[in-house]
Design an enzyme around this catalytic site. Sequence first.
Site, mmCIF file in Angstrom:
data_model
loop_
_atom_site.group_PDB
_atom_site.id
_atom_site.type_symbol
_atom_site.label_atom_id
_atom_site.label_comp_id
_atom_site.label_asym_id
_atom_site.label_seq_id
_atom_site.Cartn_x
_atom_site.Cartn_y
_atom_site.Cartn_z
ATOM 1 N N CYS A 1 -34.220 8.960 78.168
ATOM 2 C CA CYS A 1 -34.110 8.549 79.558
ATOM 3 C C CYS A 1 -32.680 8.281 80.024
ATOM 4 O O CYS A 1 -31.918 9.210 80.250
ATOM 5 C CB CYS A 1 -35.024 7.335 79.797
ATOM 6 S SG CYS A 1 -35.434 7.066 81.545
ATOM 7 N N LYS B 1 -33.254 4.021 71.493
ATOM 8 C CA LYS B 1 -32.488 4.280 72.714
ATOM 9 C C LYS B 1 -31.183 3.484 72.698
ATOM 10 O O LYS B 1 -31.177 2.264 72.491
ATOM 11 C CB LYS B 1 -33.345 3.888 73.921
ATOM 12 C CG LYS B 1 -32.736 4.181 75.279
ATOM 13 C CD LYS B 1 -33.738 3.799 76.363
ATOM 14 C CE LYS B 1 -33.228 4.079 77.760
ATOM 15 N NZ LYS B 1 -34.239 3.726 78.776
ATOM 16 N N GLU C 1 -41.199 8.754 77.237
ATOM 17 C CA GLU C 1 -40.719 7.410 76.921
ATOM 18 C C GLU C 1 -41.857 6.414 77.203
ATOM 19 O O GLU C 1 -42.627 6.571 78.137
ATOM 20 C CB GLU C 1 -39.517 7.074 77.804
ATOM 21 C CG GLU C 1 -38.950 5.682 77.556
ATOM 22 C CD GLU C 1 -37.805 5.325 78.482
ATOM 23 O OE1 GLU C 1 -36.974 4.484 78.097
ATOM 24 O OE2 GLU C 1 -37.733 5.883 79.606
#
Length: 285
Positions: free
Chosen positions: A155, A114, A42
Site C-alpha cells: 500500500c 509494511k 492488504e
Amino acid sequence: MTFKAAAIQMCSGVDPARNAETMARLVRDAASRGAIYVQTPEMTGALQRDRAAMKAALRDEDGDLIVKAARALAAELGIHLHVGSTAIGLADGKMANRGFLFGPDGSKITHYDKIHMFDVDLDNGESWRESSAYTPGGTARLVNLPFGKLGCAICYDVRFPELFRAQAAAGAEIMSLPAAFTRQTGEAHWEVLLRARAIENGMFVIAAAQAGRHEDGRETYGHSMIVDPWGVVLASAGSTGEAVVMAEIDIAAVAAARAKIPNLKNGRAFSLEEVPLPAAGGVAA
C-alpha cells in the site's frame, strides 16, 4: 517463462472467519482458471477501526486464522498464495501489518512487514495514524520463485520509489503491492503510481486491493490491477465488490523493457548543491 497471475479484490469486514471464507472462495476461483500465483489485498483478515476489538481478536503468526487458512489453501491448490497482509500480534503489544507468501506445498516462503506507515491528514477531516498501532518493518524482501523474482511492498510503500528501485536493482521482475487505498487518495493517485513504479523500473506490478464501503465505515478505492513493465494495464477491477483480476505474465517482457530504456544501468551518482540567494545587487555563484 509465462504464467497466470491473479489479484483478488475483497471488501473485508470485521470478522476474520468470514473474511477467510471469502478469501478461500475467490482464491479457488482464480486457481480453477489457471493462476499459479494468487495475491490477496492488504488487511485480508479484517478491516477494523475499533482498536480494542481488533486487539481482542489478535493472534500471533502461529495462531492466526488467515495464516492457517492460506497455508492449507496453497497446499490444496498447489499454488503460490500471497496473503497481501493481515494484522499479527507482536510481543510488545503492538501489531505488524504483515504479508505472507506460501508455496505449493503449504510451507511459508517468507513474510514482509509494511515499512512505511500511513500517517496522513487528508481533506474533509480524514486522518490516519498507522504508527499508533503498528510497528513498521525494516527489511525489504526479494524472493526467488520458479517463475521470476518477486519483490514485496504494501500500500503506502508505493509512494517511496526508492524501495522499488532497490529491489529492481537487485533483480526484481515483479513487485507485489497489495493495498487498502482510501477512496480519496485512490481516485487521485492509485493508477498513476502503479504505472509509474512499473515504468521506471521495467517490472510487472501486481496490486490486489480492498474495495467499497466496509463494516467499520471506511471506504476503499478498489481497482485491483496488473501492470506490465511498459506501463500497460493488463487487467483491472472496478471500484466496488469482489473480483478476480487475472493476466498472463511473460517474464521476457521485463528484459525487453529494460533493453529499450536501460535506466537501471544508466543511473549516475551525483551531489546536491543548494544555491543561496544572491546578495543585493550581486550574482549567485
